[in-house]
Write a protein that holds these residues in place. Sequence first.
Motif, PDB file in Angstrom:
ATOM      1  N   GLY A  71       0.726  -1.593   0.195  1.00 37.74           N
ATOM      2  CA  GLY A  71      -0.110  -0.043   0.169  1.00 37.74           C
ATOM      3  C   GLY A  71       0.829   1.295  -0.072  1.00 37.74           C
ATOM      4  N   VAL A  72       1.903   1.383   0.842  1.00 36.88           N
ATOM      5  CA  VAL A  72       2.771   2.252   0.655  1.00 36.88           C
ATOM      6  C   VAL A  72       3.413   2.557  -0.595  1.00 36.88           C
ATOM      7  CG1 VAL A  72       4.792   3.395   2.061  1.00 36.88           C
ATOM      8  CG2 VAL A  72       3.029   2.443   3.285  1.00 36.88           C
ATOM      9  N   VAL A  73       3.978   1.565  -1.214  1.00 40.15           N
ATOM     10  CA  VAL A  73       4.613   1.601  -2.623  1.00 40.15           C
ATOM     11  C   VAL A  73       3.405   2.138  -3.330  1.00 40.15           C
ATOM     12  CG1 VAL A  73       5.393   0.311  -4.562  1.00 40.15           C
ATOM     13  CG2 VAL A  73       6.214   0.003  -2.076  1.00 40.15           C
ATOM     14  N   CYS A  74       2.216   1.718  -3.377  1.00 41.19           N
ATOM     15  CA  CYS A  74       1.193   2.404  -4.489  1.00 41.19           C
ATOM     16  C   CYS A  74       1.050   3.967  -3.978  1.00 41.19           C
ATOM     17  CB  CYS A  74       0.086   1.527  -4.263  1.00 41.19           C
ATOM     18  SG  CYS A  74       0.061  -0.172  -4.906  1.00 41.19           S
ATOM     19  N   TYR A  80      -2.915   2.777  -7.027  1.00 43.34           N
ATOM     20  CA  TYR A  80      -3.181   1.460  -6.523  1.00 43.34           C
ATOM     21  C   TYR A  80      -3.175   0.627  -7.792  1.00 43.34           C
ATOM     22  CZ  TYR A  80      -2.829   2.411  -1.529  1.00 43.34           C
ATOM     23  OH  TYR A  80      -2.414   2.559  -0.419  1.00 43.34           O
ATOM     24  N   THR A  81      -2.226   0.002  -7.993  1.00 40.58           N
ATOM     25  CA  THR A  81      -2.034  -1.001  -9.172  1.00 40.58           C
ATOM     26  C   THR A  81      -1.365  -2.150  -8.834  1.00 40.58           C
ATOM     27  OG1 THR A  81      -1.693  -0.833 -11.825  1.00 40.58           O
ATOM     28  CG2 THR A  81       0.032   0.085 -10.008  1.00 40.58           C
ATOM     29  N   THR A 114      11.783   0.506 -11.736  1.00 38.72           N
ATOM     30  CA  THR A 114      10.989  -0.696 -11.963  1.00 38.72           C
ATOM     31  C   THR A 114      10.853  -1.338 -10.572  1.00 38.72           C
ATOM     32  OG1 THR A 114      13.118  -1.738 -12.084  1.00 38.72           O
ATOM     33  CG2 THR A 114      12.356  -1.354 -14.100  1.00 38.72           C
ATOM     34  N   MET A 115      11.230  -0.708  -9.205  1.00 36.43           N
ATOM     35  CA  MET A 115      11.074  -1.588  -8.029  1.00 36.43           C
ATOM     36  C   MET A 115      10.805  -0.539  -6.986  1.00 36.43           C
ATOM     37  SD  MET A 115      11.834  -4.622  -8.877  1.00 36.43           S
ATOM     38  CE  MET A 115      12.179  -5.761  -7.841  1.00 36.43           C
ATOM     39  N   GLY A 134      10.659  -5.126   2.325  1.00 34.58           N
ATOM     40  CA  GLY A 134      10.011  -5.596   1.259  1.00 34.58           C
ATOM     41  C   GLY A 134      10.541  -5.113  -0.146  1.00 34.58           C
ATOM     42  N   CYS A 135      10.647  -5.954  -1.306  1.00 39.47           N
ATOM     43  CA  CYS A 135      10.837  -5.551  -2.650  1.00 39.47           C
ATOM     44  C   CYS A 135       9.752  -5.758  -3.549  1.00 39.47           C
ATOM     45  CB  CYS A 135      11.922  -6.033  -3.155  1.00 39.47           C
ATOM     46  SG  CYS A 135      12.581  -5.842  -5.020  1.00 39.47           S
ATOM     47  N   PHE A 136       9.190  -4.720  -4.224  1.00 39.06           N
ATOM     48  CA  PHE A 136       7.773  -4.918  -5.049  1.00 39.06           C
ATOM     49  C   PHE A 136       8.189  -4.434  -6.430  1.00 39.06           C
ATOM     50  CE2 PHE A 136       6.704  -4.603  -0.703  1.00 39.06           C
ATOM     51  CZ  PHE A 136       5.634  -5.308  -0.662  1.00 39.06           C
ATOM     52  N   LYS A 137       7.498  -5.063  -7.488  1.00 38.72           N
ATOM     53  CA  LYS A 137       7.820  -4.888  -8.764  1.00 38.72           C
ATOM     54  C   LYS A 137       6.708  -3.986  -9.029  1.00 38.72           C
ATOM     55  CE  LYS A 137       8.860  -5.944 -13.321  1.00 38.72           C
ATOM     56  NZ  LYS A 137       9.213  -4.356 -13.809  1.00 38.72           N
ATOM     57  N   LEU A 138       7.292  -2.461  -9.779  1.00 38.12           N
ATOM     58  CA  LEU A 138       6.485  -1.544 -10.292  1.00 38.12           C
ATOM     59  C   LEU A 138       6.163  -1.751 -11.714  1.00 38.12           C
ATOM     60  CD1 LEU A 138       8.402   1.429  -8.939  1.00 38.12           C
ATOM     61  CD2 LEU A 138       6.715   0.359  -7.757  1.00 38.12           C
ATOM     62  N   PRO A 139       4.804  -1.532 -12.194  1.00 36.37           N
ATOM     63  CA  PRO A 139       4.390  -1.728 -13.617  1.00 36.37           C
ATOM     64  C   PRO A 139       5.317  -0.819 -14.404  1.00 36.37           C
ATOM     65  CG  PRO A 139       3.048  -0.433 -12.356  1.00 36.37           C
ATOM     66  CD  PRO A 139       3.953  -0.604 -11.338  1.00 36.37           C
TER      67      PRO A 139
END
Length: 163
Positions: A71-74, A80-81, A114-115, A134-139
């Motif tokens: 949620g924080v990354v979004c 929010y994707t 990208t991340m 955490g590491c999250f993939k960005l669209p």
Amino acid sequence: MAAAVEKRDIPEGFKLCRGDGTFNDVLAPIYMKLVDGRPVLGMFIEKHHCNFIGIAHGGCLMTLMDMALSGVVCAAIGTYTITPTVSSSFDFMAAAKPGDWIHTEIVSVNLTRTMGFINAMICGPNGHIARASGCFKLPSDTSRHPGMPADEYHAWRMSVDQE
């Protein structure tokens, strides 16, 4: 669906989160507030969140943290994707018991092209309970996965009437 809970004092600023019919609803009820435009999640530990020894199950804490980190990354990218979890690391530092209020606390967020990288804590009545990164993939193409603007998502998520 969560079992009925007795009336409790919700910490200031937190509002009940709207369920979305996904796996995340197993933690319900979850509460959210915004701090500097970032979501902070909180919840009371209930019996159904616990393991056989009567403390919050690690999977429950990890699910809460994954929801918070994503949620924080979004929020940081403004939409929010789709932001799949690429990796996460958790350290459990203390136990949470039924009746305890716990909440997430964001330590840092760093976005690349990208991340998204994020560090956070779960806090309880006696201090830190867990920490995570955490590491999250960005669209790569937001036109294919447009999502919902962060401010609209937050308003929707927190539009549940308080009981």
